[in-house]
Design an enzyme around this catalytic site. Structure first.
Site, PDB file in Angstrom:
ATOM      1  N   ASN A  89       0.353  56.141  19.138  1.00  0.00           N
ATOM      2  CA  ASN A  89      -0.702  56.821  19.803  1.00  0.00           C
ATOM      3  C   ASN A  89      -0.262  58.335  19.671  1.00  0.00           C
ATOM      4  O   ASN A  89       0.767  58.780  20.112  1.00  0.00           O
ATOM      5  CB  ASN A  89      -1.133  56.407  21.321  1.00  0.00           C
ATOM      6  CG  ASN A  89      -1.563  54.934  21.305  1.00  0.00           C
ATOM      7  OD1 ASN A  89      -2.318  54.640  20.587  1.00  0.00           O
ATOM      8  ND2 ASN A  89      -1.157  54.286  22.312  1.00  0.00           N
ATOM      9  N   GLY A  95      -5.144  58.048  23.170  1.00  0.00           N
ATOM     10  CA  GLY A  95      -4.644  57.633  24.281  1.00  0.00           C
ATOM     11  C   GLY A  95      -2.801  57.751  24.470  1.00  0.00           C
ATOM     12  O   GLY A  95      -2.209  57.052  25.490  1.00  0.00           O
ATOM     13  N   HIS A 102       6.918  58.095  20.426  1.00  0.00           N
ATOM     14  CA  HIS A 102       7.006  56.739  20.815  1.00  0.00           C
ATOM     15  C   HIS A 102       6.368  55.639  20.077  1.00  0.00           C
ATOM     16  O   HIS A 102       5.187  56.330  19.810  1.00  0.00           O
ATOM     17  CB  HIS A 102       7.032  56.422  22.129  1.00  0.00           C
ATOM     18  CG  HIS A 102       5.751  56.882  22.770  1.00  0.00           C
ATOM     19  ND1 HIS A 102       5.378  58.099  23.199  1.00  0.00           N
ATOM     20  CD2 HIS A 102       4.426  55.862  23.135  1.00  0.00           C
ATOM     21  CE1 HIS A 102       4.152  58.235  23.710  1.00  0.00           C
ATOM     22  NE2 HIS A 102       3.698  56.977  23.835  1.00  0.00           N
ATOM     23  N   LEU A 103       6.798  54.700  19.585  1.00  0.00           N
ATOM     24  CA  LEU A 103       6.216  53.641  18.795  1.00  0.00           C
ATOM     25  C   LEU A 103       6.059  52.275  19.624  1.00  0.00           C
ATOM     26  O   LEU A 103       7.325  52.071  20.089  1.00  0.00           O
ATOM     27  CB  LEU A 103       7.163  53.392  17.482  1.00  0.00           C
ATOM     28  CG  LEU A 103       6.407  52.342  16.534  1.00  0.00           C
ATOM     29  CD1 LEU A 103       7.057  52.654  14.972  1.00  0.00           C
ATOM     30  CD2 LEU A 103       7.088  50.823  16.995  1.00  0.00           C
ATOM     31  N   HIS A 104       5.131  51.829  19.737  1.00  0.00           N
ATOM     32  CA  HIS A 104       4.954  50.579  20.539  1.00  0.00           C
ATOM     33  C   HIS A 104       5.082  49.490  19.723  1.00  0.00           C
ATOM     34  O   HIS A 104       4.569  49.284  18.671  1.00  0.00           O
ATOM     35  CB  HIS A 104       3.292  50.408  21.158  1.00  0.00           C
ATOM     36  CG  HIS A 104       3.095  51.644  22.358  1.00  0.00           C
ATOM     37  ND1 HIS A 104       3.135  51.344  23.503  1.00  0.00           N
ATOM     38  CD2 HIS A 104       2.725  52.654  21.888  1.00  0.00           C
ATOM     39  CE1 HIS A 104       2.717  52.444  24.056  1.00  0.00           C
ATOM     40  NE2 HIS A 104       2.401  53.379  23.180  1.00  0.00           N
TER      41      HIS A 104
HETATM   42  P1  AMP Z   1       1.274  56.100  25.472  1.00  0.00           P
HETATM   43  O1  AMP Z   1       0.211  55.835  26.226  1.00  0.00           O
HETATM   44  O2  AMP Z   1       0.900  55.776  24.036  1.00  0.00           O
HETATM   45  O3  AMP Z   1       1.547  57.680  25.567  1.00  0.00           O
HETATM   46  O4  AMP Z   1       2.408  55.153  25.925  1.00  0.00           O
HETATM   47  C1  AMP Z   1       3.107  55.477  27.125  1.00  0.00           C
HETATM   48  C2  AMP Z   1       3.875  54.355  27.524  1.00  0.00           C
HETATM   49  O5  AMP Z   1       4.882  54.438  28.122  1.00  0.00           O
HETATM   50  C3  AMP Z   1       2.630  53.528  28.225  1.00  0.00           C
HETATM   51  O6  AMP Z   1       2.545  52.024  27.716  1.00  0.00           O
HETATM   52  C4  AMP Z   1       3.301  53.280  29.635  1.00  0.00           C
HETATM   53  O7  AMP Z   1       3.207  51.898  30.248  1.00  0.00           O
HETATM   54  C5  AMP Z   1       4.915  53.553  29.413  1.00  0.00           C
HETATM   55  N1  AMP Z   1       5.930  54.283  30.366  1.00  0.00           N
HETATM   56  C6  AMP Z   1       5.524  55.213  31.304  1.00  0.00           C
HETATM   57  N2  AMP Z   1       6.210  55.255  32.201  1.00  0.00           N
HETATM   58  C7  AMP Z   1       7.478  54.286  31.507  1.00  0.00           C
HETATM   59  C8  AMP Z   1       8.830  53.842  32.185  1.00  0.00           C
HETATM   60  N3  AMP Z   1       9.327  54.458  33.384  1.00  0.00           N
HETATM   61  N4  AMP Z   1       9.435  52.971  31.882  1.00  0.00           N
HETATM   62  C9  AMP Z   1       9.016  52.387  30.585  1.00  0.00           C
HETATM   63  N5  AMP Z   1       7.802  52.540  29.937  1.00  0.00           N
HETATM   64  C10 AMP Z   1       6.853  53.633  30.571  1.00  0.00           C
END
Ligand code: AMP
Length: 116
Positions: A89, A95, A102-104
């Protein structure tokens, strides 16, 4: 310009716990705290890059490492037979909520196309 206090930088500095699944000199991977699929791993560069929009030609190797990491993890975790999805994203409308690239890596259920 990167935000030194965003949550992923705190995770990499060990100030916030994370469930690490992989780490090398350039890349860190950990389980998402709010998984949207049975497997939901975040793969991030250690370098302070706010998002895909910041990448330049100089980052080509590092960007490739994120994808190679996803591929290797998918193999290691046995995700290949059913398939998996990689998502980056970028920006508010897409989003992105954390200003660190970061890559999901998502797997373990059916995914829709187009994504919501
Ligand atoms: P995005 O919405 O693409 O920026 O993804 C950010 C991601 O970070 C979301 O899926 C969150 O659930 C995840 N996230 C936020 N805080 C943490 C945390 N402390 N540990 C692991 N994942 C997190």
């Amino acid at each position: 310009m990167s935000d030194n206090d965003n949550i992923f930088k705190k995770i990499m500095r060990g100030e916030i716990p994370s469930a690490k699944v992989y780490e090398d000199d350039d890349v860190y991977a950990f389980n998402d705290i709010s998984p949207v699929a049975p497997t939901h791993i975040l793969i991030i560069p250690k370098a302070p890059i706010d998002g895909l929009h910041e990448l330049t030609d100089h980052d080509a190797e590092l960007a490739g490492k994120l994808l190679v990491c996803a591929s290797k993890l998918a193999k290691k975790l046995g995700l290949e037979s059913h398939g998996y999805r990689c998502v980056i994203n970028t920006g508010a409308e897409a989003g992105q909520s954390v200003p660190h690239l970061h890559l999901h890596l998502l797997a373990g259920r059916d995914f829709q196309w187009p994504p919501g």
